[in-house]
Design a protein around this motif. Structure first.
Motif, PDB file in Angstrom:
ATOM      1  N   HIS A  68       0.820  -1.204   0.000  1.00 32.54           N
ATOM      2  CA  HIS A  68       0.000   0.000   0.000  1.00 32.54           C
ATOM      3  C   HIS A  68       0.859   1.262   0.000  1.00 32.54           C
ATOM      4  N   ASP A  69       0.261   2.388  -0.332  1.00 31.33           N
ATOM      5  CA  ASP A  69       0.972   3.671  -0.327  1.00 31.33           C
ATOM      6  C   ASP A  69       1.495   3.986   1.066  1.00 31.33           C
ATOM      7  N   ILE A  70       2.618   4.687   1.102  1.00 34.08           N
ATOM      8  CA  ILE A  70       3.127   5.199   2.384  1.00 34.08           C
ATOM      9  C   ILE A  70       3.469   6.685   2.195  1.00 34.08           C
ATOM     10  N   VAL A  71       3.593   7.394   3.310  1.00 35.87           N
ATOM     11  CA  VAL A  71       3.959   8.813   3.282  1.00 35.87           C
ATOM     12  C   VAL A  71       5.272   8.994   4.024  1.00 35.87           C
ATOM     13  N   TRP A  72       6.128   9.840   3.476  1.00 33.80           N
ATOM     14  CA  TRP A  72       7.393  10.201   4.128  1.00 33.80           C
ATOM     15  C   TRP A  72       7.349  11.671   4.475  1.00 33.80           C
TER      16      TRP A  72
END
Length: 283
Positions: free
Chosen positions: A232-236
């Motif tokens: 799934h998408d992740i955020v940094w």
């Protein structure tokens, strides 16, 4: 086929092993007892953290009754997860979390990023990066500056090649006007942005001051997406005093929505390039 990395392979291996365990109707505790490890070790493997030996993987495959074809795929992932990547040689100067981000970025299919004060790292020239790290990064020893510059230049390799990273980037006007390194450095940096905008895998758009308040105003962030449907998408997020990988699906969904709301307000790609070129004339 999107470029990958040990971090991505370890992540997918862990997810697949968890799926097989659940299909077998076993808890992590039951699995641990069967193969002679702790429940924490099983959970950590499924989270993509520790390295897994061939013997231990074979035990899990037997316990979960995994077929031969699937075993070959899992062994390939295991071997890939244990490989050394370029960022491992920088372990002495970068945190484990930042190195994990390098691995996620190296194996991502696309990135959506917003930047409010500094040029996006993958878009920085070497001179801009050096000036930024030497003069604006706290707690960095002078002896580390060049190694940190080298690491950022190594990250830029994902912009080219047979399978380049797809990037959609929003830059606030302040990133274009913040003087990093002096006139010559900034002039070259703005020219570099214009050059990058011609690459088919890069979409660069500007948020001018005249826009006023917008949904993303504040700290920069990046949304990373991956080829495998299991990932799934992740955020940094990276700010002065901390870094964070955000992987809560609800939180990530909020970032994605915020990005798209902001993107609709930005200048078009052509307008953005003209805007950058006009600022370049002022430098």
């Amino acid at each position: 086929m999107t470029a990958t990395s040990p971090v991505i392979k370890a992540w997918e291996l862990g997810i697949r092993l968890r799926e097989y365990r659940q299909q077998a109707g076993l808890t992590a505790t039951e699995t641990a007892k069967n193969i002679g490890v702790t429940q924490g070790h099983v959970s950590a493997v499924e989270a993509g953290r520790p390295k897994l030996t061939a013997d231990r993987l074979a035990q899990l495959c037997t316990l979960y009754d995994i077929g031969s074809d699937e075993r070959v795929e899992l062994e390939s992932l295991r071997l890939g997860a244990n490989e050394k990547a370029w960022w491992h040689e920088y372990g002495g100067i970068f945190s484990a979390e930042l190195q994990k981000f390098f691995g996620l970025e190296a194996g991502a299919e696309c990135v959506r990023s917003y930047h409010s004060e500094l040029i996006y790292g993958l878009f920085q020239t070497e001179e801009y990066t050096r000036a930024l790290i030497a003069g604006g990064t706290p707690h960095v020893r002078l002896t580390e500056v060049e190694r940190r510059v080298q690491a950022r230049m190594a990250r830029r390799n994902r912009l080219a090649g047979t399978d380049p990273l797809q990037i959609s980037c929003l830059l606030a006007e302040s990133t274009l006007r913040q003087n990093i390194g002096g006139r010559d450095v900034m002039a070259a940096q703005l020219d570099h942005l214009v050059m990058l905008s011609s690459q088919p895998n890069i979409q660069l758009r500007v948020l001018p001051f005249s826009l006023g308040v917008h949904p993303s105003i504040g700290a920069p962030y990046q949304v990373l997406s991956f080829e495998s449907p299991r990932l799934h998408d992740i955020v940094w997020q990276e700010i002065l005093t901390s870094t964070a990988i955000v992987d809560s699906r609800d939180d990530v969904a909020d970032y994605v929505l915020t990005y798209h709301m902001t993107e609709r307000l930005a200048l078009s790609e052509d307008e953005s390039i003209t805007f950058i070129q006009d600022i370049r004339k002022e430098v």
